[in-house]
Design an enzyme around this catalytic site. Structure first.
Site, PDB file in Angstrom:
ATOM      1  N   GLY A   9       0.826  -1.203   0.000  1.00  0.00           N
ATOM      2  CA  GLY A   9       0.000   0.000   0.000  1.00  0.00           C
ATOM      3  C   GLY A   9       0.858   1.250   0.000  1.00  0.00           C
ATOM      4  CB  CYS A  10       0.321   4.495   1.629  1.00  0.00           C
ATOM      5  SG  CYS A  10       1.170   6.033   2.014  1.00  0.00           S
ATOM      6  CG  PHE A  11       5.842   4.506  -1.419  1.00  0.00           C
ATOM      7  CD1 PHE A  11       5.480   5.788  -1.103  1.00  0.00           C
ATOM      8  CD2 PHE A  11       6.260   4.253  -2.725  1.00  0.00           C
ATOM      9  CE1 PHE A  11       5.528   6.821  -2.019  1.00  0.00           C
ATOM     10  CE2 PHE A  11       6.318   5.280  -3.663  1.00  0.00           C
ATOM     11  CZ  PHE A  11       5.946   6.574  -3.300  1.00  0.00           C
ATOM     12  CD1 TRP A  12       5.371   8.573   1.145  1.00  0.00           C
ATOM     13  CD2 TRP A  12       3.432   9.489   1.776  1.00  0.00           C
ATOM     14  NE1 TRP A  12       5.068   9.566   0.254  1.00  0.00           N
ATOM     15  CE2 TRP A  12       3.890  10.147   0.606  1.00  0.00           C
ATOM     16  CE3 TRP A  12       2.232   9.892   2.344  1.00  0.00           C
ATOM     17  CZ2 TRP A  12       3.178  11.187   0.017  1.00  0.00           C
ATOM     18  CZ3 TRP A  12       1.530  10.925   1.755  1.00  0.00           C
ATOM     19  CH2 TRP A  12       2.010  11.565   0.605  1.00  0.00           C
ATOM     20  CB  CYS A 154      -0.275   4.751   5.808  1.00  0.00           C
ATOM     21  SG  CYS A 154      -0.175   5.827   4.390  1.00  0.00           S
TER      22      CYS A 154
END
EC number: 1.8.4.11
Length: 157
Positions: A9-12, A154
């Site tokens: 998912g969101c790499f952050w 996230c």
């Protein structure tokens, strides 16, 4: 040092989760698994390039094992949702372990079975286990995003 590649998912948020671990020596976010060379975020966010937002994790195997990293991967996202993590929907947010060698492949497959058998998730794990694909670093403003911006989301607390 050794390397692992995870898309969740969101790499952050994924980067923030992994960089907290003892034994992780470096993280970079980027794109892997797609069908164009050197994509930009503008390309990847359309969901048409085949890339997944991916976190590259460099680690010291004498401090943390690949098995422990795979466990962390399953702890930091929902591996049962196809092409989705929370509000992020699309092929670029799929759950993937990109293995770099046969040992990593075997461990990833064993961990999927182990986590499915634990019964923690209501649904079956849909994480892909795929041979390493070219990793293209994301733009600099995506690197260490939460450190730079002083916020976490996230699902990372």
């Amino acid at each position: 040092m050794a390397t692992a590649l995870f898309a969740a998912g969101c790499f952050w948020g994924v980067e923030a989760f992994f960089e907290r671990l003892d034994g992780v020596t470096a993280t970079r976010v980027g794109y892997a698994g797609g069908n164009i060379e050197a994509p930009s975020y503008e390309h990847v966010k359309t969901g048409t390039t085949g890339h997944a937002e991916t976190t590259k994790v460099e680690f010291d195997p004498s401090v943390i094992t690949y098995e422990q990293l795979v466990d962390t991967f399953f702890e930091c996202h929902d591996p049962t949702t196809l092409n989705r993590q929370g509000e992020d929907v699309g092929h670029q947010y799929r759950s993937v372990i990109f293995y770099l060698n046969e040992d990593q492949k075997q461990i990833a497959q064993e961990k999927i079975s182990e986590w499915d058998q634990k019964g923690i998730f209501k649904n079956k794990i849909v994480t892909e286990v795929t041979a390493e694909q070219p990793f293209y670093e994301a733009e600099e403003y995506h690197q260490k995003y939460f450190q730079k911006n002083g916020t976490l989301s996230c699902g990372i607390g």
